[in-house]
Design a protein around this motif. Structure first.
Motif, PDB file in Angstrom:
ATOM      1  N   VAL A   1      -4.111   7.671   0.451  1.00 21.62           N
ATOM      2  CA  VAL A   1      -3.703   6.280   0.528  1.00 21.62           C
ATOM      3  C   VAL A   1      -4.168   5.561  -0.731  1.00 21.62           C
ATOM      4  O   VAL A   1      -5.330   5.680  -1.129  1.00 21.62           O
ATOM      5  CB  VAL A   1      -4.305   5.593   1.771  1.00 21.62           C
ATOM      6  N   LEU A   2      -3.248   4.831  -1.357  1.00 20.98           N
ATOM      7  CA  LEU A   2      -3.615   3.955  -2.461  1.00 20.98           C
ATOM      8  C   LEU A   2      -3.333   2.522  -2.039  1.00 20.98           C
ATOM      9  O   LEU A   2      -2.200   2.174  -1.690  1.00 20.98           O
ATOM     10  CB  LEU A   2      -2.803   4.281  -3.715  1.00 20.98           C
ATOM     11  N   LYS A   3      -4.355   1.700  -2.029  1.00 21.10           N
ATOM     12  CA  LYS A   3      -4.182   0.271  -1.777  1.00 21.10           C
ATOM     13  C   LYS A   3      -5.423  -0.462  -2.225  1.00 21.10           C
ATOM     14  O   LYS A   3      -6.523   0.102  -2.278  1.00 21.10           O
ATOM     15  CB  LYS A   3      -3.865  -0.012  -0.311  1.00 21.10           C
TER      16      LYS A   3
ATOM     17  N   VAL B   1       2.864  15.752 -15.563  1.00 22.01           N
ATOM     18  CA  VAL B   1       2.296  15.089 -14.398  1.00 22.01           C
ATOM     19  C   VAL B   1       3.396  14.961 -13.352  1.00 22.01           C
ATOM     20  O   VAL B   1       4.523  14.572 -13.677  1.00 22.01           O
ATOM     21  CB  VAL B   1       1.748  13.697 -14.754  1.00 22.01           C
ATOM     22  N   THR B   2       3.083  15.313 -12.119  1.00 24.19           N
ATOM     23  CA  THR B   2       4.020  15.031 -11.033  1.00 24.19           C
ATOM     24  C   THR B   2       3.374  14.015 -10.093  1.00 24.19           C
ATOM     25  O   THR B   2       2.163  14.042  -9.867  1.00 24.19           O
ATOM     26  CB  THR B   2       4.396  16.295 -10.229  1.00 24.19           C
ATOM     27  N   VAL B   3       4.208  13.122  -9.606  1.00 22.82           N
ATOM     28  CA  VAL B   3       3.747  12.094  -8.666  1.00 22.82           C
ATOM     29  C   VAL B   3       4.742  12.021  -7.520  1.00 22.82           C
ATOM     30  O   VAL B   3       5.942  11.842  -7.753  1.00 22.82           O
ATOM     31  CB  VAL B   3       3.642  10.707  -9.331  1.00 22.82           C
ATOM     32  N   GLU B   4       4.254  12.167  -6.310  1.00 26.73           N
ATOM     33  CA  GLU B   4       5.077  11.977  -5.125  1.00 26.73           C
ATOM     34  C   GLU B   4       4.501  10.825  -4.332  1.00 26.73           C
ATOM     35  O   GLU B   4       3.318  10.823  -4.004  1.00 26.73           O
ATOM     36  CB  GLU B   4       5.134  13.245  -4.280  1.00 26.73           C
ATOM     37  N   THR B   5       5.334   9.830  -4.038  1.00 27.17           N
ATOM     38  CA  THR B   5       4.859   8.621  -3.370  1.00 27.17           C
ATOM     39  C   THR B   5       5.852   8.182  -2.304  1.00 27.17           C
ATOM     40  O   THR B   5       7.057   8.397  -2.435  1.00 27.17           O
ATOM     41  CB  THR B   5       4.628   7.485  -4.387  1.00 27.17           C
ATOM     42  N   ASP B   6       5.326   7.565  -1.254  1.00 23.10           N
ATOM     43  CA  ASP B   6       6.193   7.090  -0.177  1.00 23.10           C
ATOM     44  C   ASP B   6       6.622   5.639  -0.372  1.00 23.10           C
ATOM     45  O   ASP B   6       7.518   5.160   0.323  1.00 23.10           O
ATOM     46  CB  ASP B   6       5.494   7.236   1.180  1.00 23.10           C
ATOM     47  N   LYS B   7       6.012   4.942  -1.324  1.00 21.51           N
ATOM     48  CA  LYS B   7       6.337   3.545  -1.602  1.00 21.51           C
ATOM     49  C   LYS B   7       6.373   3.331  -3.118  1.00 21.51           C
ATOM     50  O   LYS B   7       5.858   4.154  -3.876  1.00 21.51           O
ATOM     51  CB  LYS B   7       5.275   2.615  -0.980  1.00 21.51           C
ATOM     52  N   PRO B   8       6.967   2.232  -3.579  1.00 19.43           N
ATOM     53  CA  PRO B   8       6.935   1.964  -5.023  1.00 19.43           C
ATOM     54  C   PRO B   8       5.499   1.955  -5.548  1.00 19.43           C
ATOM     55  O   PRO B   8       4.596   1.405  -4.903  1.00 19.43           O
ATOM     56  CB  PRO B   8       7.586   0.576  -5.135  1.00 19.43           C
ATOM     57  N   LEU B   9       5.312   2.545  -6.714  1.00 17.11           N
ATOM     58  CA  LEU B   9       3.968   2.735  -7.276  1.00 17.11           C
ATOM     59  C   LEU B   9       4.045   2.559  -8.792  1.00 17.11           C
ATOM     60  O   LEU B   9       4.878   3.173  -9.451  1.00 17.11           O
ATOM     61  CB  LEU B   9       3.449   4.141  -6.917  1.00 17.11           C
ATOM     62  N   LEU B  10       3.183   1.719  -9.319  1.00 18.15           N
ATOM     63  CA  LEU B  10       3.231   1.422 -10.748  1.00 18.15           C
ATOM     64  C   LEU B  10       2.464   2.487 -11.548  1.00 18.15           C
ATOM     65  O   LEU B  10       1.279   2.705 -11.340  1.00 18.15           O
ATOM     66  CB  LEU B  10       2.613   0.059 -11.025  1.00 18.15           C
ATOM     67  N   TRP B  11       3.191   3.127 -12.465  1.00 16.37           N
ATOM     68  CA  TRP B  11       2.579   4.071 -13.392  1.00 16.37           C
ATOM     69  C   TRP B  11       2.262   3.340 -14.686  1.00 16.37           C
ATOM     70  O   TRP B  11       3.108   2.613 -15.222  1.00 16.37           O
ATOM     71  CB  TRP B  11       3.547   5.228 -13.680  1.00 16.37           C
ATOM     72  N   THR B  12       1.053   3.509 -15.194  1.00 13.53           N
ATOM     73  CA  THR B  12       0.686   2.934 -16.475  1.00 13.53           C
ATOM     74  C   THR B  12      -0.001   3.982 -17.314  1.00 13.53           C
ATOM     75  O   THR B  12      -0.676   4.874 -16.786  1.00 13.53           O
ATOM     76  CB  THR B  12      -0.205   1.686 -16.297  1.00 13.53           C
ATOM     77  N   MET B  13       0.203   3.908 -18.635  1.00 14.79           N
ATOM     78  CA  MET B  13      -0.371   4.911 -19.519  1.00 14.79           C
ATOM     79  C   MET B  13      -0.587   4.321 -20.902  1.00 14.79           C
ATOM     80  O   MET B  13       0.046   3.341 -21.291  1.00 14.79           O
ATOM     81  CB  MET B  13       0.548   6.129 -19.630  1.00 14.79           C
TER      82      MET B  13
ATOM     83  N   SER C   1       0.852  -1.182   0.000  1.00 11.83           N
ATOM     84  CA  SER C   1       0.000   0.000   0.000  1.00 11.83           C
ATOM     85  C   SER C   1       0.888   1.233   0.000  1.00 11.83           C
ATOM     86  O   SER C   1       2.022   1.205   0.482  1.00 11.83           O
ATOM     87  CB  SER C   1      -0.905   0.012   1.242  1.00 11.83           C
ATOM     88  N   CYS C   2       0.401   2.302  -0.581  1.00 13.77           N
ATOM     89  CA  CYS C   2       1.098   3.587  -0.557  1.00 13.77           C
ATOM     90  C   CYS C   2       0.317   4.488   0.392  1.00 13.77           C
ATOM     91  O   CYS C   2      -0.864   4.756   0.169  1.00 13.77           O
ATOM     92  CB  CYS C   2       1.159   4.188  -1.952  1.00 13.77           C
ATOM     93  N   GLU C   3       0.971   4.935   1.445  1.00 15.02           N
ATOM     94  CA  GLU C   3       0.267   5.675   2.492  1.00 15.02           C
ATOM     95  C   GLU C   3       0.103   7.151   2.165  1.00 15.02           C
ATOM     96  O   GLU C   3      -0.739   7.831   2.745  1.00 15.02           O
ATOM     97  CB  GLU C   3       1.002   5.529   3.833  1.00 15.02           C
ATOM     98  N   SER C   4       0.913   7.658   1.231  1.00 15.90           N
ATOM     99  CA  SER C   4       0.818   9.080   0.896  1.00 15.90           C
ATOM    100  C   SER C   4       1.212   9.299  -0.560  1.00 15.90           C
ATOM    101  O   SER C   4       2.380   9.169  -0.921  1.00 15.90           O
ATOM    102  CB  SER C   4       1.734   9.903   1.809  1.00 15.90           C
ATOM    103  N   VAL C   5       0.211   9.604  -1.388  1.00 18.42           N
ATOM    104  CA  VAL C   5       0.446   9.867  -2.800  1.00 18.42           C
ATOM    105  C   VAL C   5      -0.169  11.215  -3.157  1.00 18.42           C
ATOM    106  O   VAL C   5      -1.333  11.478  -2.858  1.00 18.42           O
ATOM    107  CB  VAL C   5      -0.163   8.772  -3.701  1.00 18.42           C
ATOM    108  N   THR C   6       0.642  12.064  -3.785  1.00 16.42           N
ATOM    109  CA  THR C   6       0.181  13.383  -4.223  1.00 16.42           C
ATOM    110  C   THR C   6       0.527  13.551  -5.693  1.00 16.42           C
ATOM    111  O   THR C   6       1.643  13.242  -6.108  1.00 16.42           O
ATOM    112  CB  THR C   6       0.843  14.497  -3.401  1.00 16.42           C
TER     113      THR C   6
END
Length: 243
Positions: A209-211, A228-240, A192-197
């Protein structure tokens, strides 16, 4: 941290991006293939990926010889293996069953990059996102393992999709090439990602939170900012989507 998703325009049009190409064992778009192959600094096939290369280049296989083919060779067709062997392509057998052929091929690729002293920006894997779902998830697993294999970004593309694993930190994604499709997403696979902006999306996140079971970002799209800017506290998969 930043990753600039200008891959296709740089590779296909300006040629500014230096990269290596890794072909996986799934069918892929011929247009993507020709753009990538012609400018790759080093070209490899993971086991049955050689079958895909052989068949998509039917009639002109001599002009599309990989630098090496690796794997446990349970997927490569015997006649394909023999063809590339006769043509002098390096065949590297890797019997470890705890790792996928994609992961093992990536390990070999990194060693060859170091040995040859190649200066590259990214590793592009072609295929790996279609067909069997377990193999798609195995491609995602390789992106998690890649951080301990290579210092270079590893991006997987197939048909209309691209995936890239964002590491913890802040990322800037340039989406102004005109070759982006309509959709994008952020998927918290593996944790889970606890903080995503985010900024630059139609539906942005602010310290959210993303989970799975709570919230994931799918079928998102872009605003008009082109970044696009992405700030995450854990690994997060970007898809497009890509065109």
């Amino acid at each position: 941290k930043s990753i600039f998703l200008l891959i296709r325009i740089n590779i296909c049009l300006t040629g500014n991006l230096k990269f290596c190409l890794l072909i996986l064992n799934q069918s892929f778009d011929k247009g993507h293939f020709h753009c990538l192959w012609s400018k790759a600094a080093l070209r490899a096939c993971a086991d049955g990926g050689a079958n895909c290369l052989y068949h998509i280049t039917e009639g002109s296989q001599d002009s599309f010889l990989p630098d090496y083919i690796s794997g446990d060779f349970d997927s490569i067709q015997p006649e394909v293996k023999e063809y590339y062997k006769v043509k002098g392509c390096e065949l590297i057998e890797t019997m470890d069953q705890d790792l996928t052929d994609f992961t093992k091929c990536l390990q070999i690729l990194q060693k060859k990059i170091e040995k040859k002293g190649l200066q590259i920006d990214v590793i592009v894997a072609l295929g790996g996102l279609g067909g069997r779902f377990d193999q798609t998830m195995a491609s995602v697993e390789t992106l998690f393992l890649a951080r301990n294999i290579t210092p270079f970004p590893v991006i997987v593309i197939q048909e209309c999709s691209l995936i890239y694993l964002l590491q913890p930190g802040k990322h800037k994604l340039c989406v102004d090439t005109g070759l982006e499709g309509a959709w994008c997403g952020l998927i918290p696979i593996g944790n889970s990602c606890e903080s995503v902006t985010t900024t630059g999306l139609k539906w942005n996140l602010t310290n959210q939170v993303l989970k799975f079971g709570t919230l994931i970002s799918t079928s998102n799209t872009y605003d008009n900012s082109k970044i696009v800017t992405v700030e995450t506290d854990k690994p997060l998969l970007w898809t497009m989507a890509i065109k």
